[in-house]
Design an enzyme around this catalytic site. Structure first.
Site, PDB file in Angstrom:
ATOM      1  N   ASN A 192      25.705 -45.493  19.076  1.00  0.00           N
ATOM      2  CA  ASN A 192      26.575 -44.495  18.433  1.00  0.00           C
ATOM      3  C   ASN A 192      28.027 -44.852  18.748  1.00  0.00           C
ATOM      4  O   ASN A 192      28.285 -45.729  19.580  1.00  0.00           O
ATOM      5  CB  ASN A 192      26.212 -43.089  18.931  1.00  0.00           C
ATOM      6  CG  ASN A 192      26.386 -42.972  20.426  1.00  0.00           C
ATOM      7  OD1 ASN A 192      27.494 -43.002  20.938  1.00  0.00           O
ATOM      8  ND2 ASN A 192      25.272 -42.884  21.155  1.00  0.00           N
TER       9      ASN A 192
ATOM     10  N   LYS B 119      21.728 -25.279  24.665  1.00  0.00           N
ATOM     11  CA  LYS B 119      21.716 -26.477  25.522  1.00  0.00           C
ATOM     12  C   LYS B 119      21.927 -26.093  26.995  1.00  0.00           C
ATOM     13  O   LYS B 119      21.336 -26.679  27.895  1.00  0.00           O
ATOM     14  CB  LYS B 119      22.837 -27.417  25.056  1.00  0.00           C
ATOM     15  CG  LYS B 119      22.471 -28.864  25.115  1.00  0.00           C
ATOM     16  CD  LYS B 119      23.426 -29.710  24.316  1.00  0.00           C
ATOM     17  CE  LYS B 119      22.947 -29.889  22.893  1.00  0.00           C
ATOM     18  NZ  LYS B 119      23.716 -30.861  22.143  1.00  0.00           N
TER      19      LYS B 119
END
Ligand code: C5P
Length: 414
Positions: free
Chosen positions: A224, A355
């Protein structure tokens, strides 16, 4: 602090050799008179102040004023301030704990960004390894000029702190952004910087940064666009603040962080192994790496060939990578602080909240990476999401954000 205070020449604590030393840079703009107020505010807090001025600044406030206020020689010329006062740019740069340039003109910002050192103030800025804080003040059009904005971004990326100007009526008659920040705010900002100087001494901090790279074959991989800038900024700030830092980073093109133990890895599994080693003795662990969630089940050790290996290239079987943050969150002992990141393209805080729980973090630094924002940028607009709520932070340079993240982590540590 009132205007009267700045004119009040009653004795103040000018600090002594053991006091923190701020080198106050004064540049040539109408707000230069406000430097006197800043100087007095610092002195009242027990800070020793020395002044370096540009020649243009002397057109607005005479060095005698600063000499009277500081009882120190005022540095203007590279070759000394007069008999008995040989002041050298390197010694000024070396001895100060903070170089505060307030007000700072567009010209001086440009010189600093370009590394030009053609007078004592700019030479000192170039030679300075102490933290530098800059309070810009200029006409709104000069402030908004592409060149000035770009210079400020360059400097922020190098770790220069900005005390943003306010909006309002400007000396030139225009109205807009460019007014020197309030002297009292500049003083508080400088004092915060001095205070935070070594507040992480004795603390162990682990930081993950950059992308991971998961090989498909000898030449292809899954990764990425993470540049590692955020994690490196955190490691740099933590090291500057006295922490013992381990920086575990995926492949990035950034230089080692001075004073940090560098562990350069490739894959998520390698990153996990390095973190597993450092985490048990860490006080704070900050996971800013953009870890690949999946990796190819098998990585072919030769180059897969188009044609002969079409099947293997078209159908890459993936397996899940370990979640490093979640495993540290689950195993953390009392007193350890775990910080995660959430780069999201939609429902940023909602995702960050889930999260937080799922990964057992103390807080999550959430940012919106939709429309190409976030990755590789020098600044970010983020929120801290913790069990006690959300705190939105305005857009700021990654270096400044790094300090804010460490400040927040320290709150949890206490
Ligand atoms: O689940 P997601 O990748 O969006 O979570 C991001 C956070 O989790 C970041 O702090 C990242 O460093 C961390 N993470 C990790 N190991 C993974 C995946 C994410 O530490 N395998």
């Amino acid at each position: 602090m009132s205007q009267t205070d700045s004119l009040n020449l009653q004795p103040v604590n000018r600090g002594d050799a053991s006091s923190p030393l701020v080198l106050l840079g004064v540049t040539g703009c109408i707000a230069a008179y406000k430097s006197c107020e800043i100087l007095r505010g610092l002195q009242k807090a027990g800070v020793r102040v020395k002044v370096v001025m540009t020649k243009n600044a002397c057109e607005f406030v005479g060095p005698t004023t600063f000499r009277a206020l500081t009882h120190e020689p005022v540095a203007i010329d590279t070759f000394g301030d007069g008999p008995g006062d040989p002041i050298h740019h390197v010694s000024l740069a070396e001895e100060c704990d903070l170089f505060l340039i307030a007000p700072c003109t567009a010209n001086v910002l440009a010189k600093m960004a370009a590394g030009i050192a053609d007078d004592l103030l700019s030479t000192t800025a170039l030679a300075c390894t102490a933290p530098i804080a800059v309070a810009p003040a200029m006409n709104v059009h000069m402030y908004e000029a592409v060149a000035t904005q770009s210079n400020m971004r360059t400097l922020a990326a190098r770790g220069v702190h900005f005390i943003e100007p306010g909006e309002g009526y400007l000396a030139c008659g225009d109205v807009g952004r460019g007014r020197l920040a309030d002297p009292a705010d500049i003083v508080s900002y400088a004092l915060e910087m001095l205070k935070s100087e070594r507040d992480l001494a004795g603390k162990r901090i682990v930081v993950t940064a950059g992308p991971t790279v998961e090989p498909i074959d000898a030449v292809r991989f899954i990764s990425n666009p993470s540049t590692g800038k955020m994690g490196f900024a955190i490691a740099e700030a933590a090291a500057r603040r006295g922490a013992q830092v381990t920086l575990v980073t995926g492949p990035v093109s950034l230089d080692d962080v001075a004073g940090a133990q560098m562990v350069r890895v490739g894959t998520a599994c390698e990153m996990k192994a390095a973190v597993d080693e450092a985490f048990p003795s860490a006080d704070i662990a900050i996971f800013s790496a953009a870890v690949s969630d999946f990796r190819p089940r098998v990585a072919c050790d030769r180059k897969l060939k188009k044609g002969a290996d079409d099947e293997a290239l078209a159908h890459i079987d993936l397996v899940e990578n370990p979640d490093i943050l979640a495993s540290c969150g689950a195993s953390k002992r009392a007193g350890q602080v775990v910080v995660g990141f959430a780069a999201e393209t939609n429902d940023v805080t909602g995702n960050a909240r889930s999260k937080l729980v799922r990964k057992g973090a103390d807080f999550i630094v959430a940012n919106d990476v939709s429309c190409g924002r976030g990755f590789g940028a020098d600044s970010d607009e983020t929120s801290f999401v913790s069990a006690s709520g959300e705190e939105h932070l305005p857009e700021m340079g990654k270096r400044q954000l790094a300090d804010r993240i460490l400040d927040k982590a320290l709150e949890f540590l206490k």
